[in-house]
Design a protein around this motif. Structure first.
Motif, PDB file in Angstrom:
ATOM      1  N   ASP A  51       0.856  -1.189   0.000  1.00 58.18           N
ATOM      2  CA  ASP A  51       0.000   0.000   0.000  1.00 58.18           C
ATOM      3  C   ASP A  51       0.892   1.239   0.000  1.00 58.18           C
ATOM      4  O   ASP A  51       1.672   1.453   0.939  1.00 58.18           O
ATOM      5  CB  ASP A  51      -0.896  -0.016   1.239  1.00 58.18           C
ATOM      6  CG  ASP A  51      -1.881   1.140   1.247  1.00 58.18           C
ATOM      7  OD1 ASP A  51      -1.854   1.952   0.300  1.00 58.18           O
ATOM      8  OD2 ASP A  51      -2.671   1.224   2.209  1.00 58.18           O
ATOM      9  N   GLU A  74     -10.322   5.318   6.104  1.00 57.72           N
ATOM     10  CA  GLU A  74     -10.916   4.824   7.336  1.00 57.72           C
ATOM     11  C   GLU A  74     -11.216   3.337   7.203  1.00 57.72           C
ATOM     12  O   GLU A  74     -11.617   2.867   6.146  1.00 57.72           O
ATOM     13  CB  GLU A  74     -12.215   5.583   7.653  1.00 57.72           C
ATOM     14  CG  GLU A  74     -12.016   7.058   7.948  1.00 57.72           C
ATOM     15  CD  GLU A  74     -13.322   7.752   8.289  1.00 57.72           C
ATOM     16  OE1 GLU A  74     -14.385   7.135   8.051  1.00 57.72           O
ATOM     17  OE2 GLU A  74     -13.278   8.882   8.793  1.00 57.72           O
ATOM     18  N   GLU A  75     -10.995   2.626   8.284  1.00 55.72           N
ATOM     19  CA  GLU A  75     -11.316   1.212   8.315  1.00 55.72           C
ATOM     20  C   GLU A  75     -12.802   1.038   8.577  1.00 55.72           C
ATOM     21  O   GLU A  75     -13.410   1.805   9.322  1.00 55.72           O
ATOM     22  CB  GLU A  75     -10.502   0.513   9.418  1.00 55.72           C
ATOM     23  CG  GLU A  75      -9.006   0.522   9.190  1.00 55.72           C
ATOM     24  CD  GLU A  75      -8.590  -0.339   8.017  1.00 55.72           C
ATOM     25  OE1 GLU A  75      -9.354  -1.275   7.684  1.00 55.72           O
ATOM     26  OE2 GLU A  75      -7.523  -0.075   7.434  1.00 55.72           O
ATOM     27  N   ARG A  76     -13.349   0.026   7.955  1.00 62.46           N
ATOM     28  CA  ARG A  76     -14.747  -0.278   8.208  1.00 62.46           C
ATOM     29  C   ARG A  76     -14.891  -0.836   9.618  1.00 62.46           C
ATOM     30  O   ARG A  76     -14.042  -1.574  10.104  1.00 62.46           O
ATOM     31  CB  ARG A  76     -15.274  -1.304   7.203  1.00 62.46           C
ATOM     32  CG  ARG A  76     -15.376  -0.754   5.796  1.00 62.46           C
ATOM     33  CD  ARG A  76     -16.148  -1.697   4.915  1.00 62.46           C
ATOM     34  NE  ARG A  76     -16.355  -1.138   3.601  1.00 62.46           N
ATOM     35  CZ  ARG A  76     -17.384  -1.437   2.823  1.00 62.46           C
ATOM     36  NH1 ARG A  76     -18.278  -2.301   3.255  1.00 62.46           N
ATOM     37  NH2 ARG A  76     -17.510  -0.914   1.639  1.00 62.46           N
ATOM     38  N   HIS A  77     -15.976  -0.485  10.231  1.00 59.76           N
ATOM     39  CA  HIS A  77     -16.211  -1.002  11.563  1.00 59.76           C
ATOM     40  C   HIS A  77     -17.703  -1.308  11.717  1.00 59.76           C
ATOM     41  O   HIS A  77     -18.544  -0.763  11.002  1.00 59.76           O
ATOM     42  CB  HIS A  77     -15.777   0.005  12.637  1.00 59.76           C
ATOM     43  CG  HIS A  77     -16.492   1.310  12.534  1.00 59.76           C
ATOM     44  ND1 HIS A  77     -16.128   2.293  11.627  1.00 59.76           N
ATOM     45  CD2 HIS A  77     -17.565   1.790  13.220  1.00 59.76           C
ATOM     46  CE1 HIS A  77     -16.935   3.325  11.749  1.00 59.76           C
ATOM     47  NE2 HIS A  77     -17.818   3.055  12.701  1.00 59.76           N
TER      48      HIS A  77
END
Length: 345
Positions: free
Chosen positions: A28, A122-125
């Motif tokens: 990444d 942003e990470e999914r939560h």
């Protein structure tokens, strides 16, 4: 290099097999470095951008006012000159364009020059129902803070003014579609027993012998051009398309056997969708087409709707000939002309 002596594709190395040449996964690269805009570094550029946004919102306000002038201040009647009609159309068009473009371009310019433009990953939560309200409240607060609307009263006030005024023209237009309008207005026209069919706009009567198979005439009631008041309103209701087909091609319903004359039929020119003029006749298919929303009516099936949003067939005008061979109406339309949201018998 593989052994090519035996020519075996599995051992010679000429054919890739599973596990050979596996490519490593890309790492990444992360977010690109942030490039600050001129308004982020120069307070004068920031102020200039704020004024530009406010000017665009002010343009929207001016456009709405132009629409008001064209719609409410300019009144049309039978004596209105064509130049006045053109002036009204110009004011309505320019007013609508400035009102919509001012708000749209202003918001885009605001977002591109003044709102934060940092990229965020942003990470999914998992969303927990108990936290929904707090998360939503936090998001709204963050949006208000990032937009700067709290600390930019000039932009906020002009946006509010443009937004409130922009919806008023629609209210004015819809006011004219009041439920209190009597639907019988479109139920009765100038057509009556014995009224001759005349060419539009000349007003000269039409003989049955002049209507050949495949021809089409735009028709008004004879005497319409002699009216001094209400001429445009009467014409808007009474305009008719006149065509001649081979009588064998017509599918006539019981009770309508005498509504045509030797294959000559007459139908309202007003589309039953939203009232656009149906003016396109396909001679080979016997179809009438509305250019606004592509409603298509089959002339051989009493103008039944075969395509498009129209919900009702075009009303048919019963016709015959008089003693001199001129085409005349047998009566008025048997159903109201115009869009299908009007009441029908």
């Amino acid at each position: 290099m593989g052994d090519h002596s035996h020519g075996d594709p599995n051992t010679s190395g000429t054919v890739a097999t599973a596990g050979q040449g596996q490519v490593e996964k890309f790492q990444d690269p992360g977010l690109p470095p942030h490039r600050p805009r001129l308004a982020d570094k120069d307070p004068r550029a920031e102020k200039r951008a704020e004024r530009q946004v406010a000017i665009l919102f002010a343009v929207s306000i001016i456009g709405t006012l132009l629409f008001f002038v064209g719609y409410f201040a300019i009144r049309l009647d039978e004596s209105t000159a064509i130049s006045t009609l053109r002036l009204q159309n110009m004011l309505l068009g320019l007013g609508t364009a400035f009102a919509m473009l001012g708000i749209g371009v202003g918001i885009v310019h605001w977002a591109k020059t003044l709102m934060p433009d940092h990229e965020v990953a942003e990470e999914r939560h998992e969303v927990r129902p108990e936290e929904d309200r707090q998360v939503a409240e936090k998001m709204i607060g963050q949006i208000l803070d990032e937009s700067g609307i709290k600390r930019r009263p000039l932009i906020r006030n002009t946006l509010l003014g443009a937004g409130v005024l922009a919806i008023l023209p629609a209210i004015g237009i819809f006011r004219d579609l009041s439920k209190n309008i009597n639907p019988d207005v479109l139920r009765h026209t100038m057509w009556d027993e014995g009224v001759r069919l005349a060419r539009d706009p000349e007003g000269t009567p039409i003989r049955a012998a002049d209507v050949t198979i495949g021809s089409a005439f735009h028709v008004i009631p004879e005497g319409l051009n002699d009216l001094h008041e209400g001429k445009l309103n009467e014409k808007a209701k009474a305009v008719v398309l006149l065509m001649r087909l081979n009588p064998e091609d017509l599918q006539v319903s019981p009770g309508r056997e005498d509504w045509n004359y030797n294959g000559i039929v007459a139908y309202s020119k007003i589309c039953t969708h939203v009232g656009c003029p149906v003016a396109l006749y396909e001679q080979q298919t016997h179809h009438l087409l509305c250019p606004c929303h592509q409603s298509t009516f089959d002339l051989t099936q009493e103008c039944k709707v075969i395509f498009g949003p129209a919900a009702h067939p075009l009303p048919q005008l019963p016709i015959t000939v008089d003693s001199e061979g001129y085409l005349v109406a047998r009566s008025d339309f048997q159903s109201p002309v115009g869009p299908s949201f009007w009441e029908r018998g």
